[in-house]
Design a protein around this motif. Structure first.
Motif, PDB file in Angstrom:
ATOM      1  N   LEU A  57      10.581  -6.685  45.344  1.00 25.33           N
ATOM      2  CA  LEU A  57       9.787  -7.138  45.705  1.00 25.33           C
ATOM      3  C   LEU A  57       9.502  -7.550  43.631  1.00 25.33           C
ATOM      4  O   LEU A  57       8.814  -8.693  43.557  1.00 25.33           O
ATOM      5  CB  LEU A  57       8.448  -6.129  45.667  1.00 25.33           C
ATOM      6  CG  LEU A  57       7.924  -6.207  47.108  1.00 25.33           C
ATOM      7  CD1 LEU A  57       7.738  -5.398  47.538  1.00 25.33           C
ATOM      8  CD2 LEU A  57       8.630  -7.492  48.071  1.00 25.33           C
ATOM      9  N   MET A  58       9.937  -7.236  42.940  1.00 23.54           N
ATOM     10  CA  MET A  58       9.943  -7.336  41.836  1.00 23.54           C
ATOM     11  C   MET A  58      11.214  -8.084  41.354  1.00 23.54           C
ATOM     12  O   MET A  58      10.868  -9.674  40.433  1.00 23.54           O
ATOM     13  CB  MET A  58      10.332  -6.181  41.248  1.00 23.54           C
ATOM     14  CG  MET A  58       9.332  -4.845  40.768  1.00 23.54           C
ATOM     15  SD  MET A  58      10.217  -4.032  39.224  1.00 23.54           S
ATOM     16  CE  MET A  58       8.695  -2.932  39.840  1.00 23.54           C
ATOM     17  N   LYS A  59      12.203  -8.252  42.149  1.00 23.68           N
ATOM     18  CA  LYS A  59      13.139  -9.548  41.905  1.00 23.68           C
ATOM     19  C   LYS A  59      12.409 -10.577  42.686  1.00 23.68           C
ATOM     20  O   LYS A  59      12.203 -12.282  42.338  1.00 23.68           O
ATOM     21  CB  LYS A  59      13.784  -9.730  42.851  1.00 23.68           C
ATOM     22  CG  LYS A  59      14.992  -8.277  42.008  1.00 23.68           C
ATOM     23  CD  LYS A  59      16.344  -7.995  44.041  1.00 23.68           C
ATOM     24  CE  LYS A  59      17.159  -6.721  43.503  1.00 23.68           C
ATOM     25  NZ  LYS A  59      17.777  -6.679  42.026  1.00 23.68           N
ATOM     26  N   LEU A  60      11.533 -10.806  43.674  1.00 20.65           N
ATOM     27  CA  LEU A  60      10.743 -11.765  44.187  1.00 20.65           C
ATOM     28  C   LEU A  60       9.367 -12.355  43.625  1.00 20.65           C
ATOM     29  O   LEU A  60       9.876 -13.323  43.499  1.00 20.65           O
ATOM     30  CB  LEU A  60      10.345 -11.248  45.581  1.00 20.65           C
ATOM     31  CG  LEU A  60       9.435 -12.274  46.081  1.00 20.65           C
ATOM     32  CD1 LEU A  60      10.188 -12.797  46.912  1.00 20.65           C
ATOM     33  CD2 LEU A  60       8.624 -11.727  47.345  1.00 20.65           C
ATOM     34  N   LEU A  61       9.178 -11.449  43.158  1.00 18.75           N
ATOM     35  CA  LEU A  61       7.645 -12.104  42.619  1.00 18.75           C
ATOM     36  C   LEU A  61       8.126 -12.763  40.829  1.00 18.75           C
ATOM     37  O   LEU A  61       7.601 -13.194  39.893  1.00 18.75           O
ATOM     38  CB  LEU A  61       6.448 -11.276  42.822  1.00 18.75           C
ATOM     39  CG  LEU A  61       6.390 -10.361  44.093  1.00 18.75           C
ATOM     40  CD1 LEU A  61       5.530  -9.435  43.723  1.00 18.75           C
ATOM     41  CD2 LEU A  61       5.852 -11.927  44.602  1.00 18.75           C
ATOM     42  N   CYS A  62       8.586 -12.073  40.055  1.00 18.46           N
ATOM     43  CA  CYS A  62       9.017 -12.159  38.361  1.00 18.46           C
ATOM     44  C   CYS A  62      10.688 -13.345  37.982  1.00 18.46           C
ATOM     45  O   CYS A  62      11.665 -12.398  38.371  1.00 18.46           O
ATOM     46  CB  CYS A  62       8.390 -10.604  38.025  1.00 18.46           C
ATOM     47  SG  CYS A  62       7.238  -9.578  38.663  1.00 18.46           S
ATOM     48  N   ASP A  63       9.788 -13.524  37.307  1.00 21.08           N
ATOM     49  CA  ASP A  63      11.045 -13.803  36.092  1.00 21.08           C
ATOM     50  C   ASP A  63      11.612 -12.377  34.999  1.00 21.08           C
ATOM     51  O   ASP A  63      10.252 -12.200  34.908  1.00 21.08           O
ATOM     52  CB  ASP A  63      10.791 -14.825  35.640  1.00 21.08           C
ATOM     53  CG  ASP A  63      10.691 -15.941  36.880  1.00 21.08           C
ATOM     54  OD1 ASP A  63      11.832 -16.117  37.502  1.00 21.08           O
ATOM     55  OD2 ASP A  63      10.484 -16.714  37.117  1.00 21.08           O
ATOM     56  N   ALA A  64      12.333 -12.942  34.463  1.00 23.03           N
ATOM     57  CA  ALA A  64      12.568 -11.903  33.252  1.00 23.03           C
ATOM     58  C   ALA A  64      11.326 -12.120  32.360  1.00 23.03           C
ATOM     59  O   ALA A  64      11.192 -13.068  31.436  1.00 23.03           O
ATOM     60  CB  ALA A  64      14.000 -11.569  32.831  1.00 23.03           C
ATOM     61  N   GLY A  65      10.782 -10.643  31.809  1.00 18.80           N
ATOM     62  CA  GLY A  65       9.874 -10.745  30.938  1.00 18.80           C
ATOM     63  C   GLY A  65       8.368 -10.846  31.668  1.00 18.80           C
ATOM     64  O   GLY A  65       7.280 -10.325  31.422  1.00 18.80           O
ATOM     65  N   ASP A  66       8.511 -11.194  32.948  1.00 18.43           N
ATOM     66  CA  ASP A  66       6.884 -10.776  33.671  1.00 18.43           C
ATOM     67  C   ASP A  66       6.650  -9.858  33.287  1.00 18.43           C
ATOM     68  O   ASP A  66       7.310  -9.117  33.818  1.00 18.43           O
ATOM     69  CB  ASP A  66       7.093 -11.357  35.035  1.00 18.43           C
ATOM     70  CG  ASP A  66       6.838 -13.261  34.938  1.00 18.43           C
ATOM     71  OD1 ASP A  66       6.719 -14.006  33.792  1.00 18.43           O
ATOM     72  OD2 ASP A  66       7.083 -13.871  35.860  1.00 18.43           O
ATOM     73  N   ALA A  67       5.283  -9.350  33.920  1.00 26.72           N
ATOM     74  CA  ALA A  67       4.916  -7.885  34.317  1.00 26.72           C
ATOM     75  C   ALA A  67       4.189  -7.586  35.532  1.00 26.72           C
ATOM     76  O   ALA A  67       3.948  -8.645  36.355  1.00 26.72           O
ATOM     77  CB  ALA A  67       3.268  -7.907  32.722  1.00 26.72           C
ATOM     78  N   ILE A  68       4.476  -6.679  35.679  1.00 21.48           N
ATOM     79  CA  ILE A  68       3.283  -5.654  37.079  1.00 21.48           C
ATOM     80  C   ILE A  68       2.254  -4.712  36.542  1.00 21.48           C
ATOM     81  O   ILE A  68       2.514  -4.230  36.217  1.00 21.48           O
ATOM     82  CB  ILE A  68       4.362  -5.519  38.162  1.00 21.48           C
ATOM     83  CG1 ILE A  68       4.766  -3.972  37.109  1.00 21.48           C
ATOM     84  CG2 ILE A  68       4.971  -6.788  38.327  1.00 21.48           C
ATOM     85  CD1 ILE A  68       5.450  -3.421  38.661  1.00 21.48           C
ATOM     86  N   LEU A  69       1.557  -4.557  36.578  1.00 19.97           N
ATOM     87  CA  LEU A  69       0.324  -3.968  36.368  1.00 19.97           C
ATOM     88  C   LEU A  69       0.714  -2.485  37.192  1.00 19.97           C
ATOM     89  O   LEU A  69       0.477  -2.812  38.610  1.00 19.97           O
ATOM     90  CB  LEU A  69      -1.160  -4.579  37.014  1.00 19.97           C
ATOM     91  CG  LEU A  69      -1.942  -5.320  35.811  1.00 19.97           C
ATOM     92  CD1 LEU A  69      -2.930  -5.638  35.784  1.00 19.97           C
ATOM     93  CD2 LEU A  69      -1.338  -5.396  34.628  1.00 19.97           C
ATOM     94  N   ALA A  70       0.854  -1.561  36.866  1.00 18.22           N
ATOM     95  CA  ALA A  70       0.636  -0.500  37.617  1.00 18.22           C
ATOM     96  C   ALA A  70       0.159   0.571  36.927  1.00 18.22           C
ATOM     97  O   ALA A  70      -0.060   0.885  35.754  1.00 18.22           O
ATOM     98  CB  ALA A  70       2.546   0.384  37.517  1.00 18.22           C
ATOM     99  N   PRO A  71      -1.021   1.950  38.030  1.00 19.36           N
ATOM    100  CA  PRO A  71      -1.517   2.587  37.803  1.00 19.36           C
ATOM    101  C   PRO A  71      -0.667   3.695  36.971  1.00 19.36           C
ATOM    102  O   PRO A  71       0.413   4.283  36.883  1.00 19.36           O
ATOM    103  CB  PRO A  71      -1.938   3.768  38.629  1.00 19.36           C
ATOM    104  CG  PRO A  71      -0.677   3.304  40.036  1.00 19.36           C
ATOM    105  CD  PRO A  71      -0.112   2.190  39.137  1.00 19.36           C
ATOM    106  N   LYS A  72      -2.028   4.266  35.834  1.00 20.36           N
ATOM    107  CA  LYS A  72      -1.766   5.396  34.879  1.00 20.36           C
ATOM    108  C   LYS A  72      -2.881   6.709  34.688  1.00 20.36           C
ATOM    109  O   LYS A  72      -4.044   5.826  34.284  1.00 20.36           O
ATOM    110  CB  LYS A  72      -1.705   4.914  33.347  1.00 20.36           C
ATOM    111  CG  LYS A  72      -1.901   6.327  31.828  1.00 20.36           C
ATOM    112  CD  LYS A  72      -1.404   5.412  30.825  1.00 20.36           C
ATOM    113  CE  LYS A  72      -1.584   6.324  29.884  1.00 20.36           C
ATOM    114  NZ  LYS A  72      -1.402   5.920  28.001  1.00 20.36           N
ATOM    115  N   PRO A  73      -2.671   7.900  35.389  1.00 19.57           N
ATOM    116  CA  PRO A  73      -1.679   8.421  35.715  1.00 19.57           C
ATOM    117  C   PRO A  73      -0.115   7.654  36.654  1.00 19.57           C
ATOM    118  O   PRO A  73      -1.626   7.330  37.743  1.00 19.57           O
ATOM    119  CB  PRO A  73      -2.135  10.165  36.079  1.00 19.57           C
ATOM    120  CG  PRO A  73      -3.517  10.062  35.599  1.00 19.57           C
ATOM    121  CD  PRO A  73      -3.993   8.484  35.515  1.00 19.57           C
TER     122      PRO A  73
END
Length: 378
Positions: free
Chosen positions: A76-92
């Protein structure tokens, strides 16, 4: 020709199973379907549609079979993103997502879960991070939601779910919903009628959504190496996403045919397996509450976990997490994962699994209590 149902002969067909060269132990013709064996996807769709998820039925052609949710994240990262693009993920959150993002040349950006008796998602922060990404050269392409989250055990509340969908719609983002622990409710919230309010993102039709699940949790069988992606959303968006995802799936090849052929049979075990694991984790959680309540020192508590297999213990922050784990290793030959492994924002946390057999679980909890007492000089 394909649309008309016409099968072409191929001068360059180099699939040995089509030419009578398959070994006797693997006699089937390898179809190399990018999304995985159709019969397996049909069986999986029937299982998913039968779990009372209160969502539109899933079409087998909207499922992708692969070896794990880890592989699903990478695809999905390959599908949605170019190099340097971002995804949001939860912390913790589990550090796996950040690691995979780095491998895929994607920028992982964390949004916070806040604890005040229960966990909540910081929606304004998500909005601010998306807007910041639009100007800083790392545009956000997707919001990752772990539902319920690991290790906090928190489900996305109904209002949070709606807010996340709204942010994704307004900014043209996809949602990646990891729902592998969804069926393992522990202490969920309920509405005024007493009904559990948890709801899957799977089947969401207002925004492009990729729901992840797999046998590692459904069957308690990580060694089966079966995971899947369910795609949903507006039809045009889904069609375009699947056109591109088919290319990725074809490049990396679907799961092995032997495993795919075994999926329908394995799914028959799913209800019993899920019930078995659910009974174990709920029983151990009850034991944990009882042991903490009976502890004379009374300085260790457990954060409310709405679902999943793991919980977070909280102990006095004057004890360094590393010192506590090192003492358990040295004195009790037992290791553990301190809170900072999951990017907890302060000291004083330890993750503990609810899966061990009851006797082993009681020993594990006792080890933590003894180690905490020793660190406090008691």
């Amino acid at each position: 020709m394909k649309t008309a149902g016409i099968v072409l002969d191929k001068l360059n067909d180099s699939n040995p199973t089509r030419h009578g060269l398959a070994p006797a132990s693997l006699p089937a013709v390898y179809g190399a379907e990018p999304r995985g064996q159709h019969a397996a996807r049909e069986a999986l769709a029937a299982h998913v549609n039968g779990d009372g998820r209160l969502a539109p039925p899933v079409d087998p052609d909207r499922l992708y079979l692969l070896s794990s949710t880890s592989e699903a994240y990478a695809w999905l990262m390959k599908l949605l993103c170019d190099a340097g693009d971002a995804i949001l993920a939860p912390k913790p959150g589990y550090p796996l997502i950040e690691s995979i993002a780095r491998i895929e040349c994607v920028e992982p950006v964390e949004y916070n879960l806040r604890f005040d008796g229960s966990w909540t998602i910081d929606i304004p922060e998500i909005e601010a991070l998306v807007e910041a990404g639009e100007t800083d050269g790392h545009p956000v392409r997707a919001i990752v939601v772990i539902n319920p989250n690991n290790p906090t055990g928190s489900y996305a509340k109904p209002a949070e779910r709606e807010a996340i969908v709204d942010v994704a719609r307004r900014h043209g983002l996809a949602i990646i919903a990891d729902e592998v622990f969804f069926d393992y409710a522990l202490e969920p919230f309920t509405d005024t009628a007493g009904d559990v309010v948890n709801r899957r993102f799977a089947g969401e039709d207002r925004v492009l959504t990729f729901a992840l699940d797999g046998f590692s949790k459904t069957l308690a069988a990580p060694h089966a190496k079966v995971g899947w992606i369910e795609t949903s959303g507006p039809d045009d968006d889904v069609a375009e996403a699947q056109r591109r995802l088919d290319v990725i799936a074809d490049d990396f090849l679907p799961m092995g045919e032997m495993i795919a052929a075994a999926i329908p049979g394995m799914l028959q075990e799913a209800p019993a397996q899920t019930a078995k694991v659910r009974d174990r984790v709920r029983g151990n959680l009850a034991t944990l509450h009882a042991m903490l309540a009976a502890d004379d020192l009374g300085v260790v508590d457990v954060l409310r976990a709405e679902g999943g297999w793991n919980v977070l213990l909280r102990f006095p922050s004057v004890i360094d997490e590393n010192d506590l784990v090192l003492r358990m290793i040295r004195d009790f030959r037992t290791s553990g994962q301190p809170g900072y492994f999951f990017d907890m924002t302060s000291n004083g946390y330890l993750a503990i699994s609810l899966l061990p057999e009851p006797g082993d679980f009681r020993r594990n909890v006792g080890t933590v209590l003894e180690a905490v007492a020793a660190e406090l000089g008691q």
